[in-house]
Design an enzyme around this catalytic site. Structure first.
Site, PDB file in Angstrom:
ATOM      1  N   ARG A  93     -95.274  55.728 -85.962  1.00 46.29           N
ATOM      2  CA  ARG A  93     -94.111  56.610 -85.905  1.00 46.29           C
ATOM      3  C   ARG A  93     -92.819  55.526 -86.322  1.00 46.29           C
ATOM      4  NH1 ARG A  93     -90.213  55.565 -83.655  1.00 46.29           N
ATOM      5  NH2 ARG A  93     -91.086  55.609 -81.766  1.00 46.29           N
ATOM      6  N   GLY A 140     -77.154  42.964 -78.617  1.00 48.09           N
ATOM      7  CA  GLY A 140     -78.304  44.257 -78.653  1.00 48.09           C
ATOM      8  C   GLY A 140     -77.732  45.666 -78.470  1.00 48.09           C
ATOM      9  N   GLN A 283    -106.235  69.158 -55.779  1.00 46.27           N
ATOM     10  CA  GLN A 283    -104.909  69.301 -55.700  1.00 46.27           C
ATOM     11  C   GLN A 283    -103.987  68.446 -56.434  1.00 46.27           C
ATOM     12  OE1 GLN A 283    -103.427  71.252 -52.243  1.00 46.27           O
ATOM     13  NE2 GLN A 283    -104.874  72.791 -52.315  1.00 46.27           N
ATOM     14  N   GLY A 343    -108.689  56.732 -63.646  1.00 45.73           N
ATOM     15  CA  GLY A 343    -108.952  55.638 -62.934  1.00 45.73           C
ATOM     16  C   GLY A 343    -109.144  54.532 -63.803  1.00 45.73           C
ATOM     17  N   GLU A 367     -83.657  51.665 -80.115  1.00 45.80           N
ATOM     18  CA  GLU A 367     -82.725  52.904 -80.562  1.00 45.80           C
ATOM     19  C   GLU A 367     -81.616  53.240 -79.325  1.00 45.80           C
ATOM     20  OE1 GLU A 367     -82.668  54.208 -83.518  1.00 45.80           O
ATOM     21  OE2 GLU A 367     -84.672  54.046 -84.386  1.00 45.80           O
TER      22      GLU A 367
HETATM   23  P1  TGC Z   1     -67.449  53.078 -80.270  1.00 41.42           P
HETATM   24  O1  TGC Z   1     -66.134  52.416 -80.356  1.00 41.42           O
HETATM   25  O2  TGC Z   1     -68.052  54.030 -79.187  1.00 41.42           O
HETATM   26  O3  TGC Z   1     -67.779  53.546 -81.514  1.00 41.42           O
HETATM   27  C1  TGC Z   1     -67.609  52.962 -82.918  1.00 41.42           C
HETATM   28  C2  TGC Z   1     -67.336  53.860 -83.980  1.00 41.42           C
HETATM   29  O4  TGC Z   1     -68.633  54.764 -84.220  1.00 41.42           O
HETATM   30  C3  TGC Z   1     -68.548  56.032 -83.662  1.00 41.42           C
HETATM   31  N1  TGC Z   1     -69.640  56.243 -83.249  1.00 41.42           N
HETATM   32  C4  TGC Z   1     -70.725  56.966 -83.592  1.00 41.42           C
HETATM   33  N2  TGC Z   1     -70.611  57.740 -84.965  1.00 41.42           N
HETATM   34  C5  TGC Z   1     -71.743  58.310 -85.266  1.00 41.42           C
HETATM   35  N3  TGC Z   1     -72.679  58.455 -84.646  1.00 41.42           N
HETATM   36  C6  TGC Z   1     -72.857  57.982 -83.163  1.00 41.42           C
HETATM   37  N4  TGC Z   1     -73.914  58.008 -82.432  1.00 41.42           N
HETATM   38  C7  TGC Z   1     -71.613  57.267 -82.813  1.00 41.42           C
HETATM   39  N5  TGC Z   1     -71.455  56.539 -81.892  1.00 41.42           N
HETATM   40  C8  TGC Z   1     -69.964  56.164 -82.186  1.00 41.42           C
HETATM   41  C9  TGC Z   1     -67.327  56.199 -83.021  1.00 41.42           C
HETATM   42  O5  TGC Z   1     -66.720  57.489 -83.202  1.00 41.42           O
HETATM   43  C10 TGC Z   1     -66.374  54.977 -83.472  1.00 41.42           C
HETATM   44  O6  TGC Z   1     -65.851  55.608 -84.888  1.00 41.42           O
HETATM   45  P2  TGC Z   1     -64.323  55.047 -85.357  1.00 41.42           P
HETATM   46  O7  TGC Z   1     -64.388  55.870 -86.606  1.00 41.42           O
HETATM   47  O8  TGC Z   1     -63.415  55.507 -84.231  1.00 41.42           O
HETATM   48  O9  TGC Z   1     -64.416  53.504 -85.520  1.00 41.42           O
HETATM   49  O10 TGC Z   1     -68.403  51.839 -80.172  1.00 41.42           O
HETATM   50  P3  TGC Z   1     -68.936  50.817 -78.856  1.00 41.42           P
HETATM   51  O11 TGC Z   1     -68.934  49.454 -79.783  1.00 41.42           O
HETATM   52  O12 TGC Z   1     -68.018  51.194 -77.705  1.00 41.42           O
HETATM   53  O13 TGC Z   1     -70.451  51.207 -78.711  1.00 41.42           O
HETATM   54  C11 TGC Z   1     -70.849  52.424 -78.278  1.00 41.42           C
HETATM   55  C12 TGC Z   1     -72.421  52.348 -78.029  1.00 41.42           C
HETATM   56  C13 TGC Z   1     -72.693  51.547 -76.867  1.00 41.42           C
HETATM   57  C14 TGC Z   1     -72.674  53.782 -77.716  1.00 41.42           C
HETATM   58  C15 TGC Z   1     -72.983  51.702 -79.228  1.00 41.42           C
HETATM   59  O14 TGC Z   1     -72.786  50.950 -79.915  1.00 41.42           O
HETATM   60  C16 TGC Z   1     -74.723  51.935 -78.984  1.00 41.42           C
HETATM   61  O15 TGC Z   1     -75.322  53.186 -79.286  1.00 41.42           O
HETATM   62  N6  TGC Z   1     -75.655  51.011 -78.475  1.00 41.42           N
HETATM   63  C17 TGC Z   1     -76.915  51.015 -78.732  1.00 41.42           C
HETATM   64  C18 TGC Z   1     -77.359  50.074 -79.787  1.00 41.42           C
HETATM   65  C19 TGC Z   1     -78.416  50.684 -80.256  1.00 41.42           C
HETATM   66  O16 TGC Z   1     -78.841  51.826 -80.350  1.00 41.42           O
HETATM   67  N7  TGC Z   1     -79.259  49.710 -81.306  1.00 41.42           N
HETATM   68  C20 TGC Z   1     -80.421  49.945 -82.012  1.00 41.42           C
HETATM   69  C21 TGC Z   1     -80.723  49.116 -82.941  1.00 41.42           C
HETATM   70  S1  TGC Z   1     -81.817  49.867 -84.252  1.00 41.42           S
HETATM   71  C22 TGC Z   1     -83.310  50.057 -83.547  1.00 41.42           C
HETATM   72  O17 TGC Z   1     -83.258  49.877 -82.227  1.00 41.42           O
HETATM   73  C23 TGC Z   1     -84.586  50.519 -84.405  1.00 41.42           C
HETATM   74  S2  TGC Z   1     -86.018  50.628 -83.774  1.00 41.42           S
HETATM   75  C24 TGC Z   1     -86.689  51.282 -84.770  1.00 41.42           C
HETATM   76  C25 TGC Z   1     -88.168  51.639 -84.609  1.00 41.42           C
HETATM   77  O18 TGC Z   1     -88.893  50.657 -84.708  1.00 41.42           O
HETATM   78  O19 TGC Z   1     -88.453  52.752 -84.398  1.00 41.42           O
HETATM   79  P1  FAD Z   2     -79.526  44.195 -74.027  1.00 42.39           P
HETATM   80  O1  FAD Z   2     -78.428  44.981 -74.743  1.00 42.39           O
HETATM   81  O2  FAD Z   2     -79.014  42.650 -73.944  1.00 42.39           O
HETATM   82  O3  FAD Z   2     -79.627  44.907 -72.393  1.00 42.39           O
HETATM   83  C1  FAD Z   2     -80.180  44.428 -71.392  1.00 42.39           C
HETATM   84  C2  FAD Z   2     -80.330  45.151 -70.172  1.00 42.39           C
HETATM   85  O4  FAD Z   2     -78.626  45.432 -70.165  1.00 42.39           O
HETATM   86  C3  FAD Z   2     -80.720  46.756 -70.800  1.00 42.39           C
HETATM   87  O5  FAD Z   2     -81.509  47.157 -69.558  1.00 42.39           O
HETATM   88  C4  FAD Z   2     -79.379  47.530 -70.947  1.00 42.39           C
HETATM   89  O6  FAD Z   2     -79.667  48.752 -70.530  1.00 42.39           O
HETATM   90  C5  FAD Z   2     -78.440  47.032 -70.043  1.00 42.39           C
HETATM   91  N1  FAD Z   2     -77.198  47.178 -70.469  1.00 42.39           N
HETATM   92  C6  FAD Z   2     -76.404  46.393 -71.512  1.00 42.39           C
HETATM   93  N2  FAD Z   2     -75.353  46.743 -71.900  1.00 42.39           N
HETATM   94  C7  FAD Z   2     -75.149  47.745 -70.463  1.00 42.39           C
HETATM   95  C8  FAD Z   2     -73.841  48.446 -70.156  1.00 42.39           C
HETATM   96  N3  FAD Z   2     -72.611  48.393 -70.797  1.00 42.39           N
HETATM   97  N4  FAD Z   2     -74.031  49.186 -69.156  1.00 42.39           N
HETATM   98  C9  FAD Z   2     -75.139  49.082 -68.176  1.00 42.39           C
HETATM   99  N5  FAD Z   2     -76.330  48.545 -68.755  1.00 42.39           N
HETATM  100  C10 FAD Z   2     -76.293  47.839 -69.883  1.00 42.39           C
HETATM  101  N6  FAD Z   2     -83.194  46.578 -83.715  1.00 42.39           N
HETATM  102  C11 FAD Z   2     -82.807  46.798 -84.924  1.00 42.39           C
HETATM  103  O7  FAD Z   2     -81.581  46.481 -85.311  1.00 42.39           O
HETATM  104  N7  FAD Z   2     -83.683  47.041 -86.096  1.00 42.39           N
HETATM  105  C12 FAD Z   2     -85.115  47.434 -85.566  1.00 42.39           C
HETATM  106  O8  FAD Z   2     -85.683  47.642 -86.604  1.00 42.39           O
HETATM  107  C13 FAD Z   2     -85.156  47.104 -84.345  1.00 42.39           C
HETATM  108  N8  FAD Z   2     -86.712  47.346 -83.773  1.00 42.39           N
HETATM  109  C14 FAD Z   2     -87.011  47.035 -82.667  1.00 42.39           C
HETATM  110  C15 FAD Z   2     -88.191  46.697 -82.245  1.00 42.39           C
HETATM  111  C16 FAD Z   2     -88.829  46.580 -81.114  1.00 42.39           C
HETATM  112  C17 FAD Z   2     -90.325  46.653 -80.784  1.00 42.39           C
HETATM  113  C18 FAD Z   2     -88.039  46.088 -80.071  1.00 42.39           C
HETATM  114  C19 FAD Z   2     -88.423  46.039 -78.645  1.00 42.39           C
HETATM  115  C20 FAD Z   2     -86.564  46.297 -80.222  1.00 42.39           C
HETATM  116  C21 FAD Z   2     -86.173  46.544 -81.528  1.00 42.39           C
HETATM  117  N9  FAD Z   2     -84.823  46.771 -82.130  1.00 42.39           N
HETATM  118  C22 FAD Z   2     -84.411  46.759 -83.487  1.00 42.39           C
HETATM  119  C23 FAD Z   2     -83.670  46.008 -81.080  1.00 42.39           C
HETATM  120  C24 FAD Z   2     -83.213  47.269 -79.778  1.00 42.39           C
HETATM  121  O9  FAD Z   2     -82.642  48.165 -80.682  1.00 42.39           O
HETATM  122  C25 FAD Z   2     -82.682  46.405 -78.712  1.00 42.39           C
HETATM  123  O10 FAD Z   2     -83.547  45.717 -78.209  1.00 42.39           O
HETATM  124  C26 FAD Z   2     -81.743  47.376 -77.934  1.00 42.39           C
HETATM  125  O11 FAD Z   2     -80.819  48.108 -78.569  1.00 42.39           O
HETATM  126  C27 FAD Z   2     -81.365  46.750 -76.730  1.00 42.39           C
HETATM  127  O12 FAD Z   2     -80.565  45.280 -76.837  1.00 42.39           O
HETATM  128  P2  FAD Z   2     -81.087  44.196 -75.970  1.00 42.39           P
HETATM  129  O13 FAD Z   2     -82.798  44.162 -76.430  1.00 42.39           O
HETATM  130  O14 FAD Z   2     -80.502  43.037 -76.807  1.00 42.39           O
HETATM  131  O15 FAD Z   2     -80.819  44.400 -74.593  1.00 42.39           O
END
Ligand code: TGC
Ligand code: FAD
Length: 388
Positions: A93, A140, A283, A343, A367
């Site tokens: 996935r 991250g 149960q 188990g 994500e």
């Molecule tokens: P913040 O100031 O809240 O937002 C910046 C700008 O972005 C807009 N915005 C969004 N727009 C669309 N969709 C969303 N979900 C949005 N969230 C925020 C917001 O309105 C703003 O727009 P503008 O026009 O005012 O500039 O940003 P922040 O720096 O305070 O961060 C907010 C936070 C923590 C929620 C965000 O950065 C976050 O979601 N952090 C988590 C990072 C994350 O999810 N990383 C994932 C990496 S990719 C991955 O993991 C792929 S795994 C793939 C796989 O194998 O399946």
């Molecule tokens: P950190 O951000 O360092 O967080 C560490 C801990 O602190 C977490 O428990 C978190 O919840 C907590 N924390 C952080 N900030 C706060 C806050 N403000 N308040 C309270 N708690 C907080 N990324 C990509 O860009 N592309 C990919 O394709 C991708 N694939 C991935 C595949 C795998 C197998 C894995 C494990 C990760 C992948 N990622 C990818 C990265 C993933 O999105 C990050 O690992 C994730 O966003 C968390 O970042 P971090 O690991 O640096 O943790």
């Protein structure tokens, strides 16, 4: 024989098209994934052959218009496909999520026509594999603080920095990379394998998602042609919009892992006897099974409703966060409970449960972590961001 639960007749909410695509993906997973996936996971190896086969199935970019090689299906179809793939393994996935939501989607939504025609048809068939670079070694959960940067050198952009934990990185042909320009604005660039200074070292020794190829994207003075910038998006909302699509896919996907664990545990508990009775007659075990089925049913309803909202372009990012967080949390709990019902047998590769459980430790982190999604909900409820 896998028998996924449908306690609330959710099948009645699906169209014939949804059921047809589900059957074809399920049949493929039964034939091409289930017999081999444990070996791939034990060997820590990604089954590369799946990419082109998923392309043939229509599982790459299912909601991208047919003009660009996609299948032109709706969001429920995308969800149904993700459920079936994740029943096989979260790594399968993941590969499809990245290709569809994190590579095809931004090129379709933010790219120009030339970029769409150049990349999307090949990504849809699996001839090309994509990766998505947002996370960095030191950034991250807070991608807005990224340090990967590029300078405008007139004829090209000069890119420096590194991305970490990137799904598909070691095998990618292209990567959609998010980096800051000289004014600090986040922009999307399409990197191609072979560009000088661009490398993709693999990450080893994972205990989770062992059948997924994870790695780094390293940029050492890479000259990126100007035509490789995504012209129609600026700022962090670009990558976050891609994440909305991928997180939605996870909310559906993990239901497949949950159903596989539940189905395995139910069958085992009916067959396995202790104290002269099936384990299912106790149960304590019935409580586990009943609670699992309740959570699966709630997850199905949540995912389905979110899909209908997305079809109408009405789903908010916070609604998606809630579903991703809830469904991953409950699937992980279901995996742990199912493992106990088996188990000692539950820890072996003869059953899929432990593999799902280990995979889900990544799914609850990537994500957006479990905590970050809770804070997104908190922000939505109160209007007060509590990230800093
Ligand atoms: P913040 O100031 O809240 O937002 C910046 C700008 O972005 C807009 N915005 C969004 N727009 C669309 N969709 C969303 N979900 C949005 N969230 C925020 C917001 O309105 C703003 O727009 P503008 O026009 O005012 O500039 O940003 P922040 O720096 O305070 O961060 C907010 C936070 C923590 C929620 C965000 O950065 C976050 O979601 N952090 C988590 C990072 C994350 O999810 N990383 C994932 C990496 S990719 C991955 O993991 C792929 S795994 C793939 C796989 O194998 O399946
Ligand atoms: P950190 O951000 O360092 O967080 C560490 C801990 O602190 C977490 O428990 C978190 O919840 C907590 N924390 C952080 N900030 C706060 C806050 N403000 N308040 C309270 N708690 C907080 N990324 C990509 O860009 N592309 C990919 O394709 C991708 N694939 C991935 C595949 C795998 C197998 C894995 C494990 C990760 C992948 N990622 C990818 C990265 C993933 O999105 C990050 O690992 C994730 O966003 C968390 O970042 P971090 O690991 O640096 O943790």
């Amino acid at each position: 024989m896998y028998n996924p639960p449908d306690y609330y007749q959710i099948d009645e909410l699906l169209t014939d098209e949804h059921k047809i695509i589900r059957e074809s993906v399920r049949e493929w997973v039964n034939r091409r994934i289930i017999p081999v996936i444990d070996d791939y996971a034990q060997r820590h190896e990604f089954p590369e052959y799946i990419i082109k086969e998923m392309g043939e199935l229509g599982a790459l970019g299912p909601y991208i218009p047919e003009k660009y090689g996609g299948a032109g299906m709706d969001q429920i179809a995308y969800g149904v496909i993700m459920t079936e793939l994740e029943r096989g393994d979260s790594a399968i996935r993941s590969a499809a999520s990245v290709q569809s939501s994190l590579v095809m989607y931004p090129i379709y939504a933010f790219g120009d026509e030339k970029q769409r025609m150049k990349y999307l048809p090949k990504l849809a068939t699996g001839e090309m594999v994509g990766a998505f670079g947002l996370t960095e070694p030191n950034h991250g959960s807070d991608p807005g603080s990224m340090t990967t940067r590029f300078e405008d050198k007139g004829d090209y952009y000069l890119l420096n920095g590194a991305k970490m934990w990137i799904t598909n990185a070691p095998i990618c042909d292209i990567a959609v990379v998010w980096a800051k320009d000289e004014s600090g604005k986040v922009r999307g660039l399409i990197l191609e394998r072979g560009m000088e200074g661009f490398t993709t070292p693999e990450t080893y020794k994972k205990w989770s998602l062992r059948a997924s190829a994870t790695g780094e994207l390293v940029f050492d003075n890479v000259k990126v042609p100007k035509e490789n910038m995504l012209p129609n998006i600026k700022g962090l909302k670009g990558p976050l919009m891609c994440l909305n699509s991928a997180r939605y896919g996870i909310a559906w996907g993990v239901i497949g892992a949950a159903m596989d664990c539940y189905d395995t545990a139910l069958r085992y508990s009916l067959e396995r006897k202790q104290f002269g009775k099936p384990v299912a007659s106790f149960q304590l075990q019935q409580k586990k099974l009943a609670e699992m089925l309740t959570e699966i049913t709630k997850m199905q309803l949540m995912a389905w409703r979110l899909g209908t909202l997305r079809n109408e372009d009405r789903a908010t990012p916070a609604q998606i966060s809630m579903a991703k967080r809830n469904n991953v949390e409950h699937t992980l709990k279901i995996a742990r409970e199912s493992r106990q019902i088996l188990g000692a047998m539950g820890i072996t590769g003869d059953f899929p449960i432990m593999r799902h459980m280990m995979n889900l430790e990544s799914v609850i982190t990537y994500e957006g972590t479990h905590d970050i999604h809770l804070l997104i909900t908190g922000h939505d409820i109160t209007g007060i961001p509590a990230f800093e």
